[in-house]
Design an enzyme around this catalytic site. Sequence first.
Site, PDB file in Angstrom:
ATOM      1  N   TYR A 148     -10.604  44.236  10.290  1.00  0.00           N
ATOM      2  CA  TYR A 148     -10.239  44.514  11.674  1.00  0.00           C
ATOM      3  C   TYR A 148      -9.356  43.422  12.260  1.00  0.00           C
ATOM      4  O   TYR A 148      -8.591  43.671  13.190  1.00  0.00           O
ATOM      5  CB  TYR A 148     -11.498  44.635  12.547  1.00  0.00           C
ATOM      6  N   LYS A 199     -18.288  45.269  -1.765  1.00  0.00           N
ATOM      7  CA  LYS A 199     -17.545  45.978  -2.815  1.00  0.00           C
ATOM      8  C   LYS A 199     -17.084  44.913  -3.826  1.00  0.00           C
ATOM      9  O   LYS A 199     -15.887  44.775  -4.134  1.00  0.00           O
ATOM     10  CB  LYS A 199     -16.369  46.746  -2.182  1.00  0.00           C
ATOM     11  N   ASP A 231     -20.203  52.095  -1.755  1.00  0.00           N
ATOM     12  CA  ASP A 231     -20.232  53.532  -2.068  1.00  0.00           C
ATOM     13  C   ASP A 231     -21.655  53.962  -2.397  1.00  0.00           C
ATOM     14  O   ASP A 231     -22.159  54.978  -1.910  1.00  0.00           O
ATOM     15  CB  ASP A 231     -19.234  53.886  -3.187  1.00  0.00           C
ATOM     16  N   ASP A 255     -19.017  49.585  10.164  1.00  0.00           N
ATOM     17  CA  ASP A 255     -18.575  50.658  11.052  1.00  0.00           C
ATOM     18  C   ASP A 255     -18.978  52.006  10.449  1.00  0.00           C
ATOM     19  O   ASP A 255     -19.552  52.864  11.118  1.00  0.00           O
ATOM     20  CB  ASP A 255     -17.056  50.579  11.232  1.00  0.00           C
ATOM     21  N   ASP A 259     -22.468  54.727  11.348  1.00  0.00           N
ATOM     22  CA  ASP A 259     -22.391  56.149  11.720  1.00  0.00           C
ATOM     23  C   ASP A 259     -23.345  56.975  10.863  1.00  0.00           C
ATOM     24  O   ASP A 259     -23.967  57.928  11.348  1.00  0.00           O
ATOM     25  CB  ASP A 259     -20.954  56.688  11.566  1.00  0.00           C
TER      26      ASP A 259
HETATM   27  C1  IPM Z   1     -17.627  51.278  16.765  1.00  0.00           C
HETATM   28  C2  IPM Z   1     -16.346  51.993  16.999  1.00  0.00           C
HETATM   29  C3  IPM Z   1     -15.226  50.979  17.138  1.00  0.00           C
HETATM   30  C4  IPM Z   1     -15.126  50.231  15.835  1.00  0.00           C
HETATM   31  C5  IPM Z   1     -13.855  51.545  17.533  1.00  0.00           C
HETATM   32  C6  IPM Z   1     -13.925  52.446  18.734  1.00  0.00           C
HETATM   33  C7  IPM Z   1     -12.857  50.445  17.743  1.00  0.00           C
HETATM   34  O1  IPM Z   1     -16.116  52.915  15.987  1.00  0.00           O
HETATM   35  O2  IPM Z   1     -17.997  50.438  17.606  1.00  0.00           O
HETATM   36  O3  IPM Z   1     -18.277  51.552  15.755  1.00  0.00           O
HETATM   37  O4  IPM Z   1     -14.460  50.675  14.903  1.00  0.00           O
HETATM   38  O5  IPM Z   1     -15.726  49.158  15.747  1.00  0.00           O
HETATM   39 MG    MG Z   2     -17.736  53.162  14.655  1.00  0.00          MG
END
Ligand code: IPM
Ligand code: MG
Length: 365
Positions: A148, A199, A231, A255, A259
Amino acid sequence: MDTTDSPRSYRIAVLPGDGIGPEIMQVTRAVLEAIAPKFQLDFTFVEGLAGGAAIDATGDPLPAATLDLCRHSDAVLLAAVGGEQWDSLPARQRPEQALLGLRAGLGLFANLRPAQILPQLVDASTLKPEVVEGVDLLVVRELTGGIYFGQPKGIFSGEAGQRRGVNTMAYTEPEIDRIARVAFEAAQHRRGQVCSVDKANVLEVSQLWRERVLAIAPQYPDVTLTHLYVDNAAMQMIRNPKQFDVILTGNLFGDILSDIAAMLTGSIGMLPSASLGAPGSVGLFEPVHGSAPDIAGKDLANPLAQVLSAAMMLRYGLQEPAAATAIETAVLRVLALGKRTGDIWSAGCDRVGCQAMGEALLAAL
Ligand code: IPM
Ligand code: MG
């Protein structure tokens, strides 16, 4: 709990942002205001502009005034940023830059994303109940380094007029060491297991990561350390998420994996997060989900991730664990009563909107 008469005062920077942000923030502020007198707390909320809202007002996703406000507050409560109308802007002017700028500007290198399956929501997951029942894990994501932020980055003109997009995944030893310590310390307060995700079979940056995590581990003899390639980790989180306690990983992998963690719980609308820096720095607390522009302004949003982020603020940012627990208990109570927003609704439950969920929380408090 403090038994003296004078309340403990906190100045909270509130960044409602875009999409569903303002609605879920409104519910959250009401919850904080409701618990304040019960725990002798006194909140001053100061609103700031961030994301698309800030772009529209000032042309800048993170105006200097907002960063300044955050720096001079006891904690930052952020909702969500982003929306289609700003998607065509160049990367550096997009709403998401507000988040990256806040993380970097406040030095928030440690992102804690707990995913716990509440018994009331086992049926909300797309996975089988026996797979998700009892899941209780914490993703510790490095937040101010990795791909990032690594240099060089950009879109450069390359050979024969063809452009080349570049990002760099880089970690220094101190960056790895400090996030590893956060994960080990978190595990000491949980079930004593850290799984470091990298990785290292392909990436040098991951080889250094693994080397440093291994070097730090002996300082935490009460914690068991394992390693997974990212993975495989993604697969294991779906196959058998109960095997995880603390997942330690870098910015990009974190990130993605957070999710996945969110979906184990049935809805990303349930997951809070805390972003912390060195001791004594201002923490930022925000839901893992985005601004959900498709349902914004329709009273459909689930405010619980934002409300639970406020609980994390109380626990990790303001050292007010009793007030944090009160909020978490209220969330469990409304769920036990069958109140559900659309994202976590299942047959037999009482479908409510964002505002009604807020009212149910206030009643439960
Ligand atoms: C998160 C989001 C952010 C990230 C984006 C919106 C910049 O996906 O906080 O997980 O990638 O960190
Ligand atoms: Mg995210």
